[in-house]
Design a protein around this motif. Structure first.
Motif, PDB file in Angstrom:
ATOM      1  N   ILE A 117       0.853  -1.189   0.000  1.00 53.08           N
ATOM      2  CA  ILE A 117       0.000   0.000   0.000  1.00 53.08           C
ATOM      3  C   ILE A 117       0.891   1.242   0.000  1.00 53.08           C
ATOM      4  O   ILE A 117       1.787   1.367   0.848  1.00 53.08           O
ATOM      5  CB  ILE A 117      -1.003   0.001   1.187  1.00 53.08           C
ATOM      6  CG1 ILE A 117      -1.861   1.270   1.169  1.00 53.08           C
ATOM      7  CG2 ILE A 117      -0.306  -0.140   2.545  1.00 53.08           C
ATOM      8  CD1 ILE A 117      -2.865   1.347   0.037  1.00 53.08           C
ATOM      9  N   LEU A 149       2.871  -5.523   2.521  1.00 52.49           N
ATOM     10  CA  LEU A 149       1.905  -6.165   3.418  1.00 52.49           C
ATOM     11  C   LEU A 149       2.267  -7.627   3.678  1.00 52.49           C
ATOM     12  O   LEU A 149       3.249  -8.149   3.152  1.00 52.49           O
ATOM     13  CB  LEU A 149       0.495  -6.012   2.845  1.00 52.49           C
ATOM     14  CG  LEU A 149       0.042  -4.546   2.719  1.00 52.49           C
ATOM     15  CD1 LEU A 149      -1.356  -4.445   2.139  1.00 52.49           C
ATOM     16  CD2 LEU A 149       0.097  -3.821   4.073  1.00 52.49           C
ATOM     17  N   TYR A 157       3.958  -1.999  11.658  1.00 46.74           N
ATOM     18  CA  TYR A 157       2.736  -1.196  11.518  1.00 46.74           C
ATOM     19  C   TYR A 157       1.581  -2.062  11.012  1.00 46.74           C
ATOM     20  O   TYR A 157       1.780  -3.035  10.287  1.00 46.74           O
ATOM     21  CB  TYR A 157       2.984  -0.053  10.527  1.00 46.74           C
ATOM     22  CG  TYR A 157       2.589   1.299  11.087  1.00 46.74           C
ATOM     23  CD1 TYR A 157       3.322   1.884  12.097  1.00 46.74           C
ATOM     24  CD2 TYR A 157       1.464   1.975  10.601  1.00 46.74           C
ATOM     25  CE1 TYR A 157       2.962   3.134  12.617  1.00 46.74           C
ATOM     26  CE2 TYR A 157       1.091   3.217  11.109  1.00 46.74           C
ATOM     27  CZ  TYR A 157       1.843   3.785  12.122  1.00 46.74           C
ATOM     28  OH  TYR A 157       1.472   5.008  12.631  1.00 46.74           O
ATOM     29  N   HIS A 158       0.371  -1.669  11.399  1.00 38.38           N
ATOM     30  CA  HIS A 158      -0.813  -2.403  10.952  1.00 38.38           C
ATOM     31  C   HIS A 158      -1.530  -1.640   9.843  1.00 38.38           C
ATOM     32  O   HIS A 158      -1.519  -0.413   9.816  1.00 38.38           O
ATOM     33  CB  HIS A 158      -1.789  -2.589  12.117  1.00 38.38           C
ATOM     34  CG  HIS A 158      -1.327  -3.586  13.116  1.00 38.38           C
ATOM     35  ND1 HIS A 158      -1.921  -4.814  13.282  1.00 38.38           N
ATOM     36  CD2 HIS A 158      -0.293  -3.547  13.997  1.00 38.38           C
ATOM     37  CE1 HIS A 158      -1.290  -5.488  14.224  1.00 38.38           C
ATOM     38  NE2 HIS A 158      -0.295  -4.739  14.685  1.00 38.38           N
ATOM     39  N   ASP A 159      -2.154  -2.400   8.961  1.00 37.80           N
ATOM     40  CA  ASP A 159      -3.016  -1.842   7.920  1.00 37.80           C
ATOM     41  C   ASP A 159      -4.260  -2.703   7.866  1.00 37.80           C
ATOM     42  O   ASP A 159      -4.236  -3.815   7.337  1.00 37.80           O
ATOM     43  CB  ASP A 159      -2.288  -1.870   6.555  1.00 37.80           C
ATOM     44  CG  ASP A 159      -3.199  -1.443   5.409  1.00 37.80           C
ATOM     45  OD1 ASP A 159      -4.319  -0.951   5.680  1.00 37.80           O
ATOM     46  OD2 ASP A 159      -2.797  -1.601   4.240  1.00 37.80           O
ATOM     47  N   SER A 160      -5.341  -2.207   8.471  1.00 32.62           N
ATOM     48  CA  SER A 160      -6.609  -2.944   8.375  1.00 32.62           C
ATOM     49  C   SER A 160      -7.384  -2.373   7.201  1.00 32.62           C
ATOM     50  O   SER A 160      -7.647  -1.167   7.141  1.00 32.62           O
ATOM     51  CB  SER A 160      -7.395  -2.816   9.678  1.00 32.62           C
ATOM     52  OG  SER A 160      -6.822  -3.676  10.634  1.00 32.62           O
ATOM     53  N   ILE A 161      -7.732  -3.247   6.285  1.00 31.17           N
ATOM     54  CA  ILE A 161      -8.338  -2.789   5.025  1.00 31.17           C
ATOM     55  C   ILE A 161      -9.856  -2.933   5.125  1.00 31.17           C
ATOM     56  O   ILE A 161     -10.384  -4.050   5.223  1.00 31.17           O
ATOM     57  CB  ILE A 161      -7.779  -3.592   3.828  1.00 31.17           C
ATOM     58  CG1 ILE A 161      -6.242  -3.608   3.893  1.00 31.17           C
ATOM     59  CG2 ILE A 161      -8.256  -2.998   2.510  1.00 31.17           C
ATOM     60  CD1 ILE A 161      -5.587  -4.661   3.015  1.00 31.17           C
ATOM     61  N   THR A 166       0.602  11.146   4.964  1.00 31.16           N
ATOM     62  CA  THR A 166      -0.135   9.975   4.463  1.00 31.16           C
ATOM     63  C   THR A 166      -1.581  10.346   4.098  1.00 31.16           C
ATOM     64  O   THR A 166      -2.078   9.980   3.023  1.00 31.16           O
ATOM     65  CB  THR A 166      -0.110   8.852   5.526  1.00 31.16           C
ATOM     66  OG1 THR A 166       1.250   8.485   5.744  1.00 31.16           O
ATOM     67  CG2 THR A 166      -0.888   7.635   5.090  1.00 31.16           C
ATOM     68  N   THR A 219      -5.229   5.682   4.681  1.00 30.42           N
ATOM     69  CA  THR A 219      -4.887   6.006   3.303  1.00 30.42           C
ATOM     70  C   THR A 219      -5.893   5.310   2.396  1.00 30.42           C
ATOM     71  O   THR A 219      -6.663   4.450   2.844  1.00 30.42           O
ATOM     72  CB  THR A 219      -3.425   5.640   2.938  1.00 30.42           C
ATOM     73  OG1 THR A 219      -3.155   6.176   1.624  1.00 30.42           O
ATOM     74  CG2 THR A 219      -3.175   4.143   2.912  1.00 30.42           C
ATOM     75  N   HIS A 269      -7.786   2.088   4.066  1.00 30.84           N
ATOM     76  CA  HIS A 269      -6.699   1.399   4.772  1.00 30.84           C
ATOM     77  C   HIS A 269      -6.467   2.148   6.081  1.00 30.84           C
ATOM     78  O   HIS A 269      -6.064   3.321   6.066  1.00 30.84           O
ATOM     79  CB  HIS A 269      -5.421   1.411   3.941  1.00 30.84           C
ATOM     80  CG  HIS A 269      -5.497   0.543   2.724  1.00 30.84           C
ATOM     81  ND1 HIS A 269      -4.745  -0.602   2.570  1.00 30.84           N
ATOM     82  CD2 HIS A 269      -6.252   0.649   1.598  1.00 30.84           C
ATOM     83  CE1 HIS A 269      -5.026  -1.166   1.407  1.00 30.84           C
ATOM     84  NE2 HIS A 269      -5.926  -0.421   0.790  1.00 30.84           N
ATOM     85  N   LEU A 276      -4.356   2.723   9.304  1.00 29.78           N
ATOM     86  CA  LEU A 276      -2.946   2.468   9.653  1.00 29.78           C
ATOM     87  C   LEU A 276      -2.679   2.831  11.116  1.00 29.78           C
ATOM     88  O   LEU A 276      -3.067   3.923  11.558  1.00 29.78           O
ATOM     89  CB  LEU A 276      -2.041   3.312   8.750  1.00 29.78           C
ATOM     90  CG  LEU A 276      -2.257   3.164   7.233  1.00 29.78           C
ATOM     91  CD1 LEU A 276      -1.439   4.199   6.471  1.00 29.78           C
ATOM     92  CD2 LEU A 276      -1.882   1.752   6.777  1.00 29.78           C
ATOM     93  N   GLN A 316      -0.776  -6.320   8.051  1.00 29.85           N
ATOM     94  CA  GLN A 316       0.348  -5.737   8.778  1.00 29.85           C
ATOM     95  C   GLN A 316       1.562  -5.693   7.856  1.00 29.85           C
ATOM     96  O   GLN A 316       1.589  -6.409   6.844  1.00 29.85           O
ATOM     97  CB  GLN A 316       0.647  -6.645   9.980  1.00 29.85           C
ATOM     98  CG  GLN A 316       1.416  -5.983  11.073  1.00 29.85           C
ATOM     99  CD  GLN A 316       1.538  -6.882  12.314  1.00 29.85           C
ATOM    100  OE1 GLN A 316       0.937  -7.965  12.364  1.00 29.85           O
ATOM    101  NE2 GLN A 316       2.309  -6.443  13.283  1.00 29.85           N
TER     102      GLN A 316
END
Ligand code: PMV
Length: 357
Positions: free
Chosen positions: A30, A53, A203-207, A262, A308, A316, A318, A348
């Motif tokens: 991402i 990711l 870092y986390h990225d929950s979509i 971001t 983002t 996304h 973050l 993540q």
């Protein structure tokens, strides 16, 4: 750079008996600073920075056998995919000078994604980088070499699908030349792993899946719209400035600047689409509902969570690992309702491609 690879490409007669299989997984990525606008052959108008990711991946296996001519069959989820097969064939034939050994191989490619097809997540970054790792692995075996050159994998992944070049690198990647990062290039992505503070490595990225509809505009068409966009030049200048500021923030672990840039980048990407001709609104009402709720939550709690967007309506979210529990509780309680079928994918930062046993 390309010249060297062409010279070094394996162009000998393959051994009499040469068959086997390779299997690789490669993740999606991402972008934080967005690549939007191309020049030359798949080169970016401005540098971009991304998180690699972990959970959203493509797994690709390639069975190869020596043959008197190039052959290719492509299956996705076990079913033939003639349309993608033709695209892949055209791409590989276009790269003949770089992969002359393909003329002696018959390939059967099987691919699957770990994320749902209906999630609207772009799969070209993960699928093209996985395919490149497989091809370079076959070449490595033919040459009897130890390891795959990731810069070369990134170079060819870029030719197949721009942002795919960032997926081959662990943690974070920078693609595009900038004078503030030595070794950066428009031809391939480089790793930022050693240039970022530890907080960004997990870092986390929950979509959050707001819509599962097909992309309204392909990224190829989106990039092309930039050529006539009246804001193109100021945008490229600003993206270059954002790359410098973000690189500094990533090094220092400066979350305030990270969040500011971001979110600004996501909004600019969508603003560019809105003022292109024809113009596109890629956000949905629930995209805005999520952003509004997220901002309120950040204000109330002071938790450094931000968002983002890709070139679509999904959000996304973050956040640093240490806040994962509270942010994920907030997503379940307050944001899940805006997701189609309640679908969101906890992802993540990850380590890039790896062979699958
Ligand atoms: O790699 P492409 O051609 O699919 O373009 C990617 C464009 C964005 O995802 C919107 C931004 C980026 O840098 O990934």
């Amino acid at each position: 750079m390309e010249q060297t690879w062409i010279k070094e490409a394996y162009s000998d007669e393959l051994p009499e008996v040469f068959h086997g299989g390779v299997k690789w997984q490669s993740p999606s990525n991402i972008a934080l600073v967005k690549y939007w606008g191309k020049k030359g052959i798949q080169q970016p108008q401005n540098p971009s920075i991304s998180f690699t990711l972990k959970q959203c991946r493509t797994e690709t296996s390639v069975f190869y056998e020596k043959s008197d001519r190039f052959g290719l069959r492509f299956f996705f989820d076990g079913k033939p995919q003639p349309e993608f097969q033709s695209k892949m064939e055209a791409f590989l034939i276009g790269q003949r000078d770089s992969f002359p050994f393909l003329d002696q191989l018959d390939l059967q490619i099987n691919s699957r994604n770990t994320f749902p097809h209906s999630s609207g997540i772009a799969s070209s970054a993960s699928s093209m980088s996985a395919l490149m790792m497989c091809l370079l692995d076959i070449e490595r075996q033919a040459k009897g070499e130890e390891r795959i050159d990731l810069r070369k994998a990134s170079y060819f992944a870029r030719l197949a699908s721009g942002s795919a070049c960032r997926s081959v690198l662990p943690k974070m990647a920078l693609w595009g030349e900038t004078d503030v990062f030595e070794g950066s290039s428009d031809d391939y992505a480089v790793s930022l792993e050693d240039a970022i503070a530890p907080i960004f490595k997990s870092y986390h990225d929950s979509i959050l899946i707001v819509s599962d509809a097909q992309k309204e505009v392909s990224s190829r068409a989106g990039h092309a719209l930039m050529d006539a966009n009246p804001f193109a030049e100021p945008r490229y200048a600003q993206a270059k400035k954002h790359v410098k500021e973000l690189l500094e923030a990533l090094g220092k672990g400066d979350l305030e600047t990270f969040i500011r840039i971001t979110e600004l980048e996501a909004m600019q990407l969508h603003a560019l689409m809105m003022c292109s001709e024809p113009s596109f609104i890629l956000m949905k009402p629930n995209t805005l509902n999520i952003i509004q709720n997220l901002h309120d939550f950040r204000k109330e709690t002071d938790i450094p969570v931000c968002f983002t967007l890709d070139a679509g309506p999904n959000v996304h979210v973050l956040y640093p690992d240490q806040h994962a529990e509270i942010v994920e509780r907030f997503i379940m309680d307050e944001l899940e309702r805006y997701c189609v079928g309640g679908l969101w994918i906890p992802d993540q930062v990850g380590d890039g491609p790896s062979p699958v046993q």
